[in-house]
Write a protein that holds these residues in place. Structure first.
Motif, mmCIF file in Angstrom:
data_model
loop_
_atom_site.group_PDB
_atom_site.id
_atom_site.type_symbol
_atom_site.label_atom_id
_atom_site.label_comp_id
_atom_site.label_asym_id
_atom_site.label_seq_id
_atom_site.Cartn_x
_atom_site.Cartn_y
_atom_site.Cartn_z
ATOM 1 N N LEU A 102 46.277 -0.787 -50.530
ATOM 2 C CA LEU A 102 46.703 -1.618 -51.659
ATOM 3 C C LEU A 102 45.848 -1.394 -52.894
ATOM 4 N N GLY A 103 44.634 -0.886 -52.707
ATOM 5 C CA GLY A 103 43.779 -0.575 -53.849
ATOM 6 C C GLY A 103 43.177 -1.811 -54.508
ATOM 7 N N THR A 104 42.234 -1.565 -55.406
ATOM 8 C CA THR A 104 41.525 -2.665 -56.067
ATOM 9 C C THR A 104 42.351 -3.332 -57.150
ATOM 10 N N GLY A 105 43.512 -2.790 -57.464
ATOM 11 C CA GLY A 105 44.394 -3.439 -58.423
ATOM 12 C C GLY A 105 45.234 -4.540 -57.811
ATOM 13 N N ASP A 106 45.090 -4.768 -56.518
ATOM 14 C CA ASP A 106 45.848 -5.823 -55.854
ATOM 15 C C ASP A 106 45.595 -7.177 -56.509
ATOM 16 N N ALA A 107 46.643 -7.965 -56.695
ATOM 17 C CA ALA A 107 46.533 -9.240 -57.424
ATOM 18 C C ALA A 107 45.609 -10.228 -56.722
ATOM 19 N N GLY A 108 45.672 -10.288 -55.394
ATOM 20 C CA GLY A 108 44.797 -11.197 -54.665
ATOM 21 C C GLY A 108 43.344 -10.804 -54.765
ATOM 22 N N PHE A 109 43.077 -9.492 -54.715
ATOM 23 C CA PHE A 109 41.698 -9.011 -54.867
ATOM 24 C C PHE A 109 41.169 -9.341 -56.258
ATOM 25 N N LYS A 110 42.004 -9.194 -57.274
ATOM 26 C CA LYS A 110 41.589 -9.551 -58.631
ATOM 27 C C LYS A 110 41.335 -11.047 -58.747
ATOM 28 N N ALA A 111 42.149 -11.857 -58.081
ATOM 29 C CA ALA A 111 41.942 -13.308 -58.108
ATOM 30 C C ALA A 111 40.610 -13.683 -57.460
ATOM 31 N N LEU A 112 40.271 -12.997 -56.346
ATOM 32 C CA LEU A 112 38.973 -13.230 -55.711
ATOM 33 C C LEU A 112 37.840 -12.903 -56.675
ATOM 34 N N MET A 113 37.937 -11.786 -57.380
ATOM 35 C CA MET A 113 36.868 -11.404 -58.303
ATOM 36 C C MET A 113 36.756 -12.405 -59.461
ATOM 37 N N ARG A 114 37.867 -12.971 -59.895
ATOM 38 C CA ARG A 114 37.791 -14.002 -60.943
ATOM 39 C C ARG A 114 37.028 -15.218 -60.435
ATOM 40 N N LEU A 115 37.314 -15.628 -59.207
ATOM 41 C CA LEU A 115 36.584 -16.755 -58.620
ATOM 42 C C LEU A 115 35.098 -16.439 -58.497
ATOM 43 N N MET A 116 34.779 -15.215 -58.142
ATOM 44 C CA MET A 116 33.382 -14.814 -58.006
ATOM 45 C C MET A 116 32.676 -14.819 -59.358
ATOM 46 N N ARG A 117 33.322 -14.307 -60.380
ATOM 47 C CA ARG A 117 32.714 -14.314 -61.725
ATOM 48 C C ARG A 117 32.449 -15.733 -62.202
ATOM 49 N N ASP A 118 33.307 -16.662 -61.779
ATOM 50 C CA ASP A 118 33.134 -18.061 -62.159
ATOM 51 C C ASP A 118 32.113 -18.784 -61.285
ATOM 52 N N GLY A 119 31.536 -18.078 -60.310
ATOM 53 C CA GLY A 119 30.541 -18.675 -59.435
ATOM 54 C C GLY A 119 31.118 -19.617 -58.399
#
Length: 302
Positions: free
Chosen positions: A196-213
């Motif tokens: 699915l690669g790193t462009g997957d929408a769920g993976f991007k959502a996880l990274m947004r949560l991580m950036r927000d702490g």
């Protein structure tokens, strides 16, 4: 509960390597294995009858501690496995044996008494686990009402909620966990199939949560998402994306004893697993952050 596997309904997982080699990547003092399971013996710690697999006899505390010594890892986080359901006895005995260098992630009933939460906290438990992958019922469904209820119970203790989930199945997970009472922790680099690669929408959502702490990810179990043999080159982009997004929200774990792995691929040596860090986290300072500083903050090591 049952003390023995029930035929094909609960086959034994293959045993881990006991001849663990010293990794080429030197791990810093106070490094933490943030994801491992300690199991058995089954006559003392019987498994949940409705499990989908059984732990190998070799997956015991003695062998786990020998593996940590071979890697040069001093701290550990024991995670309650699915085959013990909400019976945390083996987990608590492991924490007691390992002392101040160990923390735990438990599985709880929704109605767990406050006194039991306080007992678990004193024993070293720092989080509660929800598994929606290795289960027969509730597979692939986030029970948000239940999650909120349990999170509100453990938030006063400073605990977090750990989720075994495929984040690709939840492209709006950052919205779903907005305002959640605790941090969440997701295993196996988000558990996204490499295709699915790193462009997957769920993976991007996880990274947004991580950036927000608000979320953490564990650098664990590459063989669970890779379509390639060791060293799992198709996973490197996922590790690099997580490191680039929020290195302060990452921890590493061995995923010992690698249950279910060799049903489809060869059992990895834990020295090889540790060496993947050299490729995944290339900066030694960031590697120390992932191995030492971050788990100390997340799990309360002093």
């Amino acid at each position: 509960m049952t003390t023995t596997p029930t035929g094909d309904a609960a086959p034994f997982a293959a045993p881990p390597h006991l001849d663990v080699r010293t990794p080429n990547v030197k791990l810093p003092p106070n490094s933490c294995d943030s994801h491992a399971h300690v199991c058995g013996p089954l006559d003392r710690y019987p498994c949940f009858a409705d499990r989908i697999y059984s732990p190998p006899p070799e997956a015991n505390l003695e062998n786990y501690r020998a593996m940590l010594a071979a890697l040069g890892v001093e701290r550990a986080v024991l995670v309650q496995p699915s085959f013990y359901a909400d019976d945390n006895t083996a987990l608590l005995d492991g924490l007691n044996a390992m002392g101040a260098n160990a923390r735990g992630i438990a599985v709880l009933r929704d109605d767990v008494p406050t006194a039991e939460l306080e007992r678990l906290n004193a024993a070293g438990v720092r989080g509660v686990r929800f598994n929606i992958v290795d289960v027969k019922d509730g597979k692939g469904v986030l029970p948000m009402e239940q999650l909120h209820h349990v999170a509100s119970r453990v938030a006063p203790l400073g605990w977090h909620v750990e989720l075994l989930m495929h984040v690709n199945e939840f492209p709006d997970m950052d919205t779903a966990f907005a305002g959640f009472p605790t941090d969440i922790v997701v295993g196996h680099l988000g558990y996204v199939p490499s295709r699915l690669g790193t462009g997957d929408a769920g993976f991007k959502a996880l990274m947004r949560l991580m950036r927000d702490g608000k979320a953490w990810a564990k650098l664990t179990g590459p063989y669970r998402i890779s379509a390639q043999d060791m060293p799992h080159a198709d996973i490197v982009e996922f590790a690099h994306a997580l490191v680039d997004a929020a290195p302060q929200q990452l921890v590493w774990g061995s995923d010992w004893p690698h249950v279910k792995v060799s049903w489809s691929i060869p059992m990895p040596n834990d020295g090889d697993i540790a060496d993947l860090l050299g490729t995944w986290v290339r900066d030694p300072k960031v590697r120390e952050q992932v191995l030492v500083e971050n788990p100390a903050r997340l799990y309360g090591f002093s």
